[in-house]
Design a protein around this motif. Structure first.
Motif, PDB file in Angstrom:
ATOM      1  N   LYS A 124       0.825  -1.203   0.000  1.00  0.00           N
ATOM      2  CA  LYS A 124       0.000   0.000   0.000  1.00  0.00           C
ATOM      3  C   LYS A 124       0.863   1.257   0.000  1.00  0.00           C
ATOM      4  CE  LYS A 124      -3.820  -2.255   2.140  1.00  0.00           C
ATOM      5  NZ  LYS A 124      -5.013  -2.105   2.837  1.00  0.00           N
ATOM      6  N   PRO A 125       0.344   2.364  -0.538  1.00  0.00           N
ATOM      7  CA  PRO A 125       1.106   3.615  -0.576  1.00  0.00           C
ATOM      8  C   PRO A 125       1.508   4.117   0.816  1.00  0.00           C
ATOM      9  CG  PRO A 125      -0.855   3.784  -1.956  1.00  0.00           C
ATOM     10  CD  PRO A 125      -0.932   2.474  -1.236  1.00  0.00           C
ATOM     11  N   ASN A 126       0.743   3.799   1.840  1.00  0.00           N
ATOM     12  CA  ASN A 126       1.086   4.244   3.194  1.00  0.00           C
ATOM     13  C   ASN A 126       2.421   3.670   3.650  1.00  0.00           C
ATOM     14  OD1 ASN A 126      -1.229   5.718   3.343  1.00  0.00           O
ATOM     15  ND2 ASN A 126      -2.364   4.209   4.541  1.00  0.00           N
ATOM     16  N   PHE A 127       2.745   2.461   3.187  1.00  0.00           N
ATOM     17  CA  PHE A 127       4.019   1.848   3.537  1.00  0.00           C
ATOM     18  C   PHE A 127       5.169   2.685   3.000  1.00  0.00           C
ATOM     19  CE2 PHE A 127       7.556  -0.852   2.213  1.00  0.00           C
ATOM     20  CZ  PHE A 127       7.955  -1.346   3.437  1.00  0.00           C
ATOM     21  N   PHE A 128       5.079   3.120   1.745  1.00  0.00           N
ATOM     22  CA  PHE A 128       6.143   3.926   1.149  1.00  0.00           C
ATOM     23  C   PHE A 128       6.249   5.297   1.811  1.00  0.00           C
ATOM     24  CE2 PHE A 128       5.172   0.926  -2.330  1.00  0.00           C
ATOM     25  CZ  PHE A 128       6.423   0.321  -2.412  1.00  0.00           C
ATOM     26  N   GLN A 129       5.117   5.859   2.196  1.00  0.00           N
ATOM     27  CA  GLN A 129       5.134   7.135   2.917  1.00  0.00           C
ATOM     28  C   GLN A 129       5.799   6.975   4.274  1.00  0.00           C
ATOM     29  OE1 GLN A 129       1.005   8.197   2.943  1.00  0.00           O
ATOM     30  NE2 GLN A 129       1.130   9.289   0.979  1.00  0.00           N
ATOM     31  N   ALA A 130       5.534   5.861   4.940  1.00  0.00           N
ATOM     32  CA  ALA A 130       6.148   5.615   6.246  1.00  0.00           C
ATOM     33  C   ALA A 130       7.657   5.437   6.097  1.00  0.00           C
ATOM     34  CB  ALA A 130       5.521   4.382   6.900  1.00  0.00           C
ATOM     35  N   VAL A 131       8.092   4.691   5.084  1.00  0.00           N
ATOM     36  CA  VAL A 131       9.523   4.506   4.843  1.00  0.00           C
ATOM     37  C   VAL A 131      10.179   5.852   4.530  1.00  0.00           C
ATOM     38  CG1 VAL A 131      11.232   3.480   3.267  1.00  0.00           C
ATOM     39  CG2 VAL A 131       9.337   2.090   4.141  1.00  0.00           C
ATOM     40  N   ALA A 132       9.544   6.661   3.720  1.00  0.00           N
ATOM     41  CA  ALA A 132      10.089   7.981   3.384  1.00  0.00           C
ATOM     42  C   ALA A 132      10.169   8.864   4.629  1.00  0.00           C
ATOM     43  CB  ALA A 132       9.228   8.651   2.313  1.00  0.00           C
ATOM     44  N   ALA A 133       9.157   8.813   5.482  1.00  0.00           N
ATOM     45  CA  ALA A 133       9.162   9.628   6.705  1.00  0.00           C
ATOM     46  C   ALA A 133      10.269   9.171   7.654  1.00  0.00           C
ATOM     47  CB  ALA A 133       7.804   9.546   7.398  1.00  0.00           C
ATOM     48  N   THR A 166      13.059   7.625   6.819  1.00  0.00           N
ATOM     49  CA  THR A 166      14.331   8.002   6.186  1.00  0.00           C
ATOM     50  C   THR A 166      14.612   9.480   6.376  1.00  0.00           C
ATOM     51  OG1 THR A 166      14.035   6.263   4.531  1.00  0.00           O
ATOM     52  CG2 THR A 166      15.629   7.995   4.023  1.00  0.00           C
ATOM     53  N   LEU A 167      13.620  10.306   6.199  1.00  0.00           N
ATOM     54  CA  LEU A 167      13.784  11.753   6.379  1.00  0.00           C
ATOM     55  C   LEU A 167      14.112  12.089   7.833  1.00  0.00           C
ATOM     56  CD1 LEU A 167      13.641  14.548   5.093  1.00  0.00           C
ATOM     57  CD2 LEU A 167      11.209  14.579   5.612  1.00  0.00           C
ATOM     58  N   ALA A 168      13.427  11.449   8.772  1.00  0.00           N
ATOM     59  CA  ALA A 168      13.699  11.691  10.194  1.00  0.00           C
ATOM     60  C   ALA A 168      15.119  11.254  10.547  1.00  0.00           C
ATOM     61  CB  ALA A 168      12.677  10.948  11.060  1.00  0.00           C
ATOM     62  N   TYR A 169      15.562  10.134  10.004  1.00  0.00           N
ATOM     63  CA  TYR A 169      16.925   9.659  10.272  1.00  0.00           C
ATOM     64  C   TYR A 169      17.957  10.629   9.705  1.00  0.00           C
ATOM     65  CZ  TYR A 169      21.165   6.868  10.070  1.00  0.00           C
ATOM     66  OH  TYR A 169      22.456   6.440  10.201  1.00  0.00           O
ATOM     67  N   GLN A 170      17.742  11.126   8.517  1.00  0.00           N
ATOM     68  CA  GLN A 170      18.674  12.090   7.909  1.00  0.00           C
ATOM     69  C   GLN A 170      18.706  13.386   8.713  1.00  0.00           C
ATOM     70  OE1 GLN A 170      20.848  11.540   5.514  1.00  0.00           O
ATOM     71  NE2 GLN A 170      20.109   9.447   5.279  1.00  0.00           N
ATOM     72  N   ALA A 171      17.559  13.834   9.201  1.00  0.00           N
ATOM     73  CA  ALA A 171      17.517  15.042  10.032  1.00  0.00           C
ATOM     74  C   ALA A 171      18.266  14.812  11.335  1.00  0.00           C
ATOM     75  CB  ALA A 171      16.066  15.440  10.311  1.00  0.00           C
ATOM     76  N   TRP A 172      18.100  13.657  11.950  1.00  0.00           N
ATOM     77  CA  TRP A 172      18.807  13.327  13.191  1.00  0.00           C
ATOM     78  C   TRP A 172      20.311  13.306  12.956  1.00  0.00           C
ATOM     79  CZ3 TRP A 172      21.803   9.105  14.759  1.00  0.00           C
ATOM     80  CH2 TRP A 172      22.093   9.071  16.117  1.00  0.00           C
ATOM     81  N   LYS A 173      20.767  12.693  11.852  1.00  0.00           N
ATOM     82  CA  LYS A 173      22.200  12.672  11.528  1.00  0.00           C
ATOM     83  C   LYS A 173      22.735  14.096  11.350  1.00  0.00           C
ATOM     84  CE  LYS A 173      23.537  10.234   8.097  1.00  0.00           C
ATOM     85  NZ  LYS A 173      23.818   9.358   6.956  1.00  0.00           N
ATOM     86  N   TYR A 174      21.968  14.962  10.690  1.00  0.00           N
ATOM     87  CA  TYR A 174      22.385  16.343  10.471  1.00  0.00           C
ATOM     88  C   TYR A 174      22.505  17.089  11.808  1.00  0.00           C
ATOM     89  CZ  TYR A 174      22.355  21.162   8.857  1.00  0.00           C
ATOM     90  OH  TYR A 174      22.664  22.469   8.640  1.00  0.00           O
ATOM     91  N   ILE A 175      21.543  16.885  12.695  1.00  0.00           N
ATOM     92  CA  ILE A 175      21.569  17.537  14.010  1.00  0.00           C
ATOM     93  C   ILE A 175      22.801  17.082  14.801  1.00  0.00           C
ATOM     94  CG2 ILE A 175      20.402  17.589  16.255  1.00  0.00           C
ATOM     95  CD1 ILE A 175      17.742  17.574  14.662  1.00  0.00           C
ATOM     96  N   MET A 176      23.103  15.800  14.795  1.00  0.00           N
ATOM     97  CA  MET A 176      24.279  15.294  15.520  1.00  0.00           C
ATOM     98  C   MET A 176      25.574  15.828  14.907  1.00  0.00           C
ATOM     99  SD  MET A 176      23.297  13.633  18.083  1.00  0.00           S
ATOM    100  CE  MET A 176      21.838  14.604  18.268  1.00  0.00           C
TER     101      MET A 176
END
Length: 167
Positions: free
Chosen positions: A4-13, A15-25
């Motif tokens: 379902k499309p919700n799965f891809f949205q969850a994966v994208a979210a 991934t984006l949260a992880y990239q933001a966390w890496k940037y903050i660190m």
């Protein structure tokens, strides 16, 4: 069974949260490489109840990224004597490869100093370098509009400028 499309949205979210966390660190790690210098301490005034003291702190930014800091909260020690605490609100920018000098006002109450008052006055009354320790935290902008707390504990020699400005 189709994904379902919700799965891809969850994966994208995620991934984006992880990239933001890496940037903050990464931003927080860069801050730890930046330099702090305590430049001066000044006696601004004396009343029957307290001393007004100014501490000058220079923040140096050797990186290629400008820095925004805000909301300093710290305890101030002079030659091992806790004289009080201070803070500074607002946002302060430190340009890339640049520096910014911030001045903090500390009110040292005689009651709180107790017997250490005589030692403190003898240190502040002489032109000489004194050991100043600042222990507290500030907030650093990691991504636009998001600030992360960064603790610090700085001990440095500061020039006592009392006589330079009061003669």
């Amino acid at each position: 069974m189709a994904i379902k499309p919700n799965f891809f949205q969850a994966v994208a979210a995620v991934t984006l949260a992880y990239q933001a966390w890496k940037y903050i660190m990464k931003q927080k790690t860069l801050l730890e490489k930046w330099d702090y210098d305590i430049l001066a301490i000044r006696l601004l005034g004396v009343t029957k109840d307290y001393l007004d003291i100014q501490v000058e702190l220079e923040l140096q930014n050797p990186s290629a990224v400008s820095l925004t800091v805000s909301e300093f909260e710290m305890d101030v020690y002079v030659d091992g004597i806790k004289i009080g605490n201070t803070g500074k609100r607002g946002q302060y920018s430190i340009p890339k490869y640049g520096r910014n000098v911030l001045k903090f006002q500390v009110r040292a109450y005689f009651k709180a100093l107790g017997p250490s008052l005589a030692v403190l006055i003898s240190k502040i009354g002489k032109i000489d370098e004194v050991r100043v320790r600042l222990k507290g935290r500030m907030y650093v902008e990691t991504v636009p509009g998001v600030f992360a707390p960064v603790p610090f504990d700085i001990t440095d020699s500061a020039l006592n400028l009392y006589k330079y400005f009061n003669d």
